[in-house]
Scaffold this motif. Structure first.
Motif, PDB file in Angstrom:
ATOM      1  N   CYS A  51       4.525   1.297   5.823  1.00 30.31           N
ATOM      2  CA  CYS A  51       3.417   2.168   6.198  1.00 30.31           C
ATOM      3  C   CYS A  51       3.259   2.113   7.717  1.00 30.31           C
ATOM      4  O   CYS A  51       3.842   1.244   8.383  1.00 30.31           O
ATOM      5  CB  CYS A  51       2.128   1.748   5.495  1.00 30.31           C
ATOM      6  SG  CYS A  51       1.467   0.162   6.032  1.00 30.31           S
ATOM      7  N   SER A  88       1.729   7.090   3.660  1.00 33.03           N
ATOM      8  CA  SER A  88       1.180   8.453   3.661  1.00 33.03           C
ATOM      9  C   SER A  88       2.294   9.489   3.515  1.00 33.03           C
ATOM     10  O   SER A  88       3.413   9.294   3.986  1.00 33.03           O
ATOM     11  CB  SER A  88       0.391   8.716   4.941  1.00 33.03           C
ATOM     12  OG  SER A  88       1.260   8.813   6.045  1.00 33.03           O
ATOM     13  N   VAL A  89       1.955  10.589   2.861  1.00 34.47           N
ATOM     14  CA  VAL A  89       2.909  11.679   2.669  1.00 34.47           C
ATOM     15  C   VAL A  89       3.343  12.231   4.027  1.00 34.47           C
ATOM     16  O   VAL A  89       4.515  12.571   4.217  1.00 34.47           O
ATOM     17  CB  VAL A  89       2.310  12.784   1.768  1.00 34.47           C
ATOM     18  CG1 VAL A  89       3.212  14.003   1.718  1.00 34.47           C
ATOM     19  CG2 VAL A  89       2.069  12.241   0.369  1.00 34.47           C
ATOM     20  N   GLU A  90       2.416  12.276   4.980  1.00 37.55           N
ATOM     21  CA  GLU A  90       2.756  12.772   6.319  1.00 37.55           C
ATOM     22  C   GLU A  90       3.835  11.902   6.957  1.00 37.55           C
ATOM     23  O   GLU A  90       4.770  12.405   7.576  1.00 37.55           O
ATOM     24  CB  GLU A  90       1.515  12.808   7.223  1.00 37.55           C
ATOM     25  CG  GLU A  90       0.471  13.818   6.799  1.00 37.55           C
ATOM     26  CD  GLU A  90      -0.425  13.319   5.668  1.00 37.55           C
ATOM     27  OE1 GLU A  90      -0.489  12.081   5.426  1.00 37.55           O
ATOM     28  OE2 GLU A  90      -1.043  14.160   5.012  1.00 37.55           O
ATOM     29  N   ARG A  91       3.705  10.586   6.820  1.00 44.21           N
ATOM     30  CA  ARG A  91       4.715   9.679   7.372  1.00 44.21           C
ATOM     31  C   ARG A  91       6.044   9.868   6.655  1.00 44.21           C
ATOM     32  O   ARG A  91       7.100   9.883   7.284  1.00 44.21           O
ATOM     33  CB  ARG A  91       4.256   8.223   7.265  1.00 44.21           C
ATOM     34  CG  ARG A  91       5.324   7.223   7.708  1.00 44.21           C
ATOM     35  CD  ARG A  91       4.731   5.940   8.204  1.00 44.21           C
ATOM     36  NE  ARG A  91       5.717   4.909   8.441  1.00 44.21           N
ATOM     37  CZ  ARG A  91       6.582   4.879   9.454  1.00 44.21           C
ATOM     38  NH1 ARG A  91       6.583   5.848  10.349  1.00 44.21           N
ATOM     39  NH2 ARG A  91       7.443   3.886   9.591  1.00 44.21           N
ATOM     40  N   GLU A 137       0.845  -1.199   0.000  1.00 44.51           N
ATOM     41  CA  GLU A 137       0.000   0.000   0.000  1.00 44.51           C
ATOM     42  C   GLU A 137       0.880   1.248   0.000  1.00 44.51           C
ATOM     43  O   GLU A 137       2.063   1.201   0.322  1.00 44.51           O
ATOM     44  CB  GLU A 137      -0.902   0.012   1.239  1.00 44.51           C
ATOM     45  CG  GLU A 137      -1.917  -1.118   1.267  1.00 44.51           C
ATOM     46  CD  GLU A 137      -2.958  -1.016   0.176  1.00 44.51           C
ATOM     47  OE1 GLU A 137      -3.405   0.122  -0.108  1.00 44.51           O
ATOM     48  OE2 GLU A 137      -3.299  -2.057  -0.409  1.00 44.51           O
ATOM     49  N   ASN A 138       0.275   2.386  -0.348  1.00 47.81           N
ATOM     50  CA  ASN A 138       0.997   3.652  -0.323  1.00 47.81           C
ATOM     51  C   ASN A 138       1.272   4.085   1.114  1.00 47.81           C
ATOM     52  O   ASN A 138       0.414   3.931   1.989  1.00 47.81           O
ATOM     53  CB  ASN A 138       0.197   4.747  -1.023  1.00 47.81           C
ATOM     54  CG  ASN A 138       0.172   4.569  -2.527  1.00 47.81           C
ATOM     55  OD1 ASN A 138       1.086   4.013  -3.112  1.00 47.81           O
ATOM     56  ND2 ASN A 138      -0.878   5.049  -3.153  1.00 47.81           N
TER      57      ASN A 138
END
Length: 120
Positions: free
Chosen positions: A104, A91-94, A88-89
């Motif tokens: 992730c 998150s940009v925040e992470r 899965e992608n």
């Protein structure tokens, strides 16, 4: 992830790599400088302790340099921002908090819980 985000992370990682390499160069030049002569054994012990501490920090930075290089490679091969475990992608925040991450938040949380259960 769109091109704008990838460029942001590429620039961020390159800047981080430059800073880490600069720190490494400073350490090497500092370690090869003229040796101090301390008549007091306590002063000498303090110097050695400080040097050992700096070397431990640089060792951690060396590991981070490798992670940054691998993250840049993942950008180049279009796998940056994709979790290695679940696909899965991430998150940009992470990624902004830890751009070298390969997991992730869900997979990282599961991994930490597993390690904790083993007492690691």
């Amino acid at each position: 992830m769109d091109e704008k985000d990838l460029n942001f992370f590429k620039d961020l990682l390159r800047q981080q790599l430059r800073e880490l390499l600069s720190n490494a160069d400073e350490t090497v030049s500092g370690m090869t400088a003229q040796k101090e002569n301390f008549p007091d054994p306590t002063d000498r012990a303090t110097l050695e302790s400080d040097r050992n501490f700096i070397l431990r920090i640089r060792d951690r930075e060396h590991k981070l340099i490798n992670k940054v290089k691998k993250a840049l490679d993942r950008i180049d091969d279009s796998t940056f921002g994709i979790c290695e475990k679940c696909g899965e992608n991430i998150s940009v925040e992470r990624l902004k908090a830890r751009p070298v991450t390969t997991l992730c938040i869900d997979c990282k949380t599961k991994e930490e819980k597993f390690e904790k259960s083993l007492g690691l």
